[in-house]
Enzyme design. Structure first.
Site, PDB file in Angstrom:
ATOM      1  CB  SER A  80      -0.312  -1.475   3.660  1.00  0.00           C
ATOM      2  OG  SER A  80      -1.279  -1.347   4.681  1.00  0.00           O
ATOM      3  CG  ASP A 259      -1.180   2.058   5.040  1.00  0.00           C
ATOM      4  OD1 ASP A 259      -1.146   1.803   3.828  1.00  0.00           O
ATOM      5  OD2 ASP A 259      -1.340   1.190   5.916  1.00  0.00           O
TER       6      ASP A 259
END
Length: 880
Positions: A80, A259
């Protein structure tokens, strides 16, 4: 610096693998930690200039000189927003660059207002701009790192860069085939959506790596709804996007990625896989730094238990579900780390036990064991090729009309076909030939057996030299260096790439009703891909030389311990048992020890090589196929839940603004990001000093007569504060009393001493960062933010009216305690022009996005009207 504090040559090494977690705007705090890692790892090579960065590096350098320690970063793993910090720190580490520009990147590119999409965009795929803002900002930040390399900021020329590797996780929306075989031989088809980008030091040294590295970090940070998925080409560049297949493990087809935190929010596993590949020529301590802003992940006190009627509404429920997905428990990976360390201990014990059995007359060179060892070696090579081939075929959609590929015996057929190719290419012998030919035979086993032998020999050298006199220890360290230097370079052949070409070529011309598995097995290209993994005629001399070097090191050790080899008892240390087995004259050794060998004579080199082979073959047959590295890894969590003597705040909730708004908080104001960055540096420095101050290392230095307490006091720049903990008789913390104690007990760590020593470094950091925090707070006020930092600014500007005036580190305690920006909340901003402008902008973009997703024209008309009304309100608010 005092006379007894002169720099000394490092004789030990600390290697840090870093795992940056996800956390959205909390990545700003992690960026501060990355900055301290950059300053620490470049301290030994840096010019101790009078710049703020130079002063901090100089303080780290004095600590490293005391410890005679070299520090480097082996592996960086990020997911992330943590992947952004991993990418930037990895590039800076390999290139030997200064990472000071990372602060500006987060301040400028992390602004929520500038990331929001345009009001007039009719069909926004997300609220924030992933390609136009985030990706471009990443490319700019990475290029700025290279600009610092060109300028040579704070860098000593001629020093080799660290061979760092970077791993960045992502989530493949289409996934990739991941077949399993059931007990009947059929393949169970599954899809793996976990993507992993991998960048080696060679990749990071290439000038053209910026677009690919930026795209990997951007894809990992593609948080759903906030950023649109990232486009990842596979096979060739397209649409002005680089080909990402060279940097991803098994990327079968072009697809979109989301993500990385959806499936791997705490990327410890990838870091562990690469920790041990880097060679070592001296004592090495390995640490896995798990960087997570908050140890418990909680920013608020736990709520009261719910009652049946407290069913969450749709919005909060969706946020909680997404939070569950992106906050996978770390217990699995921690269990894997614990299992790794236990496996290391188990294998070392088993190796010692096998050697002790052989010393007492057991035969490790059994013919059946040799036969099983070679069969296992060949089948392991073949199985890897078969599984990769089957995965590529499934990805291409191969198979007859009535049955897709992978069912039935397809995997077994591919495995047996690969075994036949390896046997036809000349597999290594089951038993070793006599005399000097043994080294050529060992070379035909390639790197797997060589690496296992190297681990055993290095264990013998290091454990044997640990308690030996200085002259013997120095001689054994030279042998360690020779063993490492003799290791040939690893093959550059990539199994995935080698297999992919013939599979695609065959499937491009095979008829759907034909047998695709048989067609692949029969193609010469597939056989060539298999044989490319075997040692070539050019490789064999270098491999044989490496085996000879290891045997020479064993025999040299035997000569330095003339009375150490005849052991083998239950109480003898492991290294002595190994030495007795490899280079002594064990009971039942037979004629291989030499015709004239007596109890005190060493065997000839070929006999040592044969004994080492027997020991390795026994272990490889007994243990599973996967190799276990021979050293433990220390896991150390670095979080904001820690103390500093500069301030009374001790938890992430007290320090960080990024915990607000489901971890989006720090994106709102520049001063909030500046605050979190500053605390990242302060906390990072405290943790790094804690890691550096190994009690075992300090105990050894004290035993050599080094005045450890005095030197630490010079580095800290102050006496140990008596109001915080009890000082010892010399003005240092009482917990250092173990240095002069007669007993051998050593504490696990030194938390009080670490806080004391870190104080001097943290004062320098605060002196550098507080002016930036003040500047950003003033900018936020001009932009319409609440005047929450007024008291801090008043005090600061009264003392330092000129923004260019350097801050005296001795005065920072007062200003840091007055800087309460971490206590600012969105509730206090509710009437500010900045918040109203940001909320109205986000509302318009949200209405546009919802309108683009509904199908019925009536709903589209409704949300179109909502969008126009919100846009009008936003325009009126901007005018006022």
């Amino acid at each position: 610096m005092s006379d007894d504090a002169q720099p000394s040559v490092p004789d030990a090494e600390l290697r840090i693998a870093v795992a940056f977690t996800g956390g959205l705007s909390l990545a700003v705090w992690m960026g501060g930690v990355a900055r301290e890692l950059n300053l620490l790892t470049t301290a030994a090579r840096a010019d101790a200039s009078g710049t703020p960065a130079g002063l901090v590096r100089a303080r780290y350098k004095r600590l490293l000189d005391l410890l005679r320690l070299d520090v480097s970063v082996d592996v960086l793993s990020g997911t992330s927003a943590g992947g952004i910090n991993a990418a930037l720190l990895g590039l800076a580490t390999v290139r030997g660059c200064d990472l000071g520009g990372l602060r500006s990147l987060w301040l400028d590119e992390g602004a929520l207002g500038s990331l929001l999409r345009d009001l007039d965009e009719p069909r926004p795929p997300s609220l924030l701009q992933g390609e136009e803002r985030l990706l471009r900002g990443l490319e700019t930040g990475l290029k700025s790192v290279l600009e610092d390399e060109v300028k040579g900021l704070d860098r000593v020329e001629g020093l080799d860069p660290d061979p760092t590797r970077v791993f960045i996780t992502t989530t493949l929306l289409d996934g990739m085939p991941h077949p399993f075989r059931d007990d009947y031989g059929s393949t169970v088809h599954d899809r793996d959506h976990r993507g992993l980008f991998r960048f080696t030091a060679t990749d990071l040294e290439r000038q053209q790596i910026i677009p690919a590295l930026a795209r990997a970090a951007r894809s990992s940070a593609s948080y759903p709804v906030a950023f649109e998925p990232a486009y990842i080409p596979a096979g060739e560049p397209t649409h002005q996007r680089p080909d990402m297949s060279p940097y991803m493990v098994r990327l079968p087809a072009t697809q979109f990625c989301a993500d990385g935190g959806l499936l791997a929010n705490r990327p410890i596993g990838p870091a562990l896989q690469a920790v041990f590949d880097r060679p070592a020529t001296r004592e090495v301590r390995r640490v896995l730094a798990y960087v997570v802003p908050s140890a418990d992940g909680a920013s608020e006190r736990p709520a009261a238990p719910p009652v049946p009627d407290d069913v969450p509404s749709l919005g909060p429920m969706l946020l909680k579900v997404l939070g569950v997905v992106t906050s996978q428990s770390i217990s699995t990976e921690l269990s894997a780390l614990a299992a790794h360390n236990e496996r290391v201990r188990s294998r070392l014990r088993a190796e010692t036990r096998l050697a002790r059995m052989a010393v007492r007359g057991a035969d490790l060179g059994d013919a059946d064991l040799h036969r099983e060892h070679r069969a296992k070696h060949v089948r392991a090579l073949a199985r890897a090729v078969a599984e990769e081939t089957l995965g590529q075929m499934i990805a291409c959609g191969a198979g007859p009309r009535e049955r897709p590929v992978g069912f039935g015996p397809d995997l077994d057929r591919l495995t047996e076909g690969a075994v036949d190719v390896i046997k036809g290419a000349g597999p290594p012998p089951e038993a070793l030939p006599p005399d000097a030919e043994v080294f050529d035979a060992l070379a035909r086993y390639g790197r797997p057996l060589l690496d296992a032998g190297k681990a055993t020999v290095l264990r013998l050298l290091r454990e044997g030299g640990a308690q030996a006199p200085a002259d013997i220890r120095t001689a054994l360290e030279r042998q360690v260096g020779k063993v490492h230097a003799a290791m040939p370079a690893r093959s550059e052949h990539d199994l995935r790439t080698q297999v992919r070409r013939p599979v695609e070529a065959v499937l491009g011309r095979v008829h759907p009703d034909d047998d695709p598995v048989g067609a692949v097995i029969r193609t010469p290209g597939w056989a060539a891909a298999i044989t490319a993994q075997l040692p070539t005629a050019q490789d064999l001399p270098d491999l044989a030389t490496a085996w000879r070097t290891m045997v020479d090191a064993v025999l040299d050790t035997r000569r330095r311990f003339p009375h150490g080899a005849p052991g083998g008892g239950e109480q003898d240390p492991a290294w002595q048992v190994l030495l007795t087995y490899l280079a002594g004259t064990p009971a039942g050794a037979g004629p291989e020890a030499g015709p004239e060998a007596g109890p005190g004579d060493a065997p000839p080199p070929d006999a040592v090589a044969r004994r080492l082979f027997d020991l390795l073959a026994a272990q490889r047959v007994i243990f599973p196929d996967e190799t276990a590295a021979r050293q433990r890894v220390e896991l150390i969590q670095m979080s904001a839940d820690t103390r500093t003597l500069l301030d009374d705040r001790q938890t992430a909730a007290q320090k960080l603004t990024g915990l607000q708004l489901h971890h989006f908080g720090a994106f709102f104001k520049r001063s909030w990001r500046a605050n979190d960055w500053m605390w990242g540096r302060l906390d990072g420095a405290g943790w790094l000093v804690h890691v550096l101050l190994s009690p075992q290392r300090l105990k050894g230095l004290a035993a050599e007569g080094v005045p450890v307490g005095k030197r630490l006091r010079e580095i800290a720049g102050t006496e140990a504060p008596s109001g915080v903990f009890t000082p010892g008789p010399e003005g240092e913390p009482a917990e250092l009393a173990f240095l002069t104690a007669d007993d051998t007990s050593v504490p696990a760590s030194l938390p009080q001493t670490s806080m004391w020593v870190a104080l001097g470094i943290q004062r320098l950091i605060a002196a550098e960062e507080l002016p930036c925090v003040a500047e950003q707070a003033e900018a936020d006020q001009k932009a319409g933010g609440a005047h929450a930092a007024a008291d801090f600014l008043t005090r600061y500007r009264r003392r330092y009216p000129d923004s260019r005036q350097p801050v005296d580190p001795d005065t920072v305690d007062e200003f840091l305690r007055a800087c309460r920006i971490s206590e600012e909340t969105f509730r206090r901003e509710k009437d500010s022009r900045l918040l109203k402008h940001t909320v109205s902008h986000a509302a318009v973009v949200t209405a546009n996005a919802v309108r683009a997703t509904v199908d019925r024209w009536s709903w589209r008309l409704l949300f179109g009207g909502v969008s126009r009304a919100l846009r009008l309100a936003h325009a009126l608010r901007r005018r006022t």
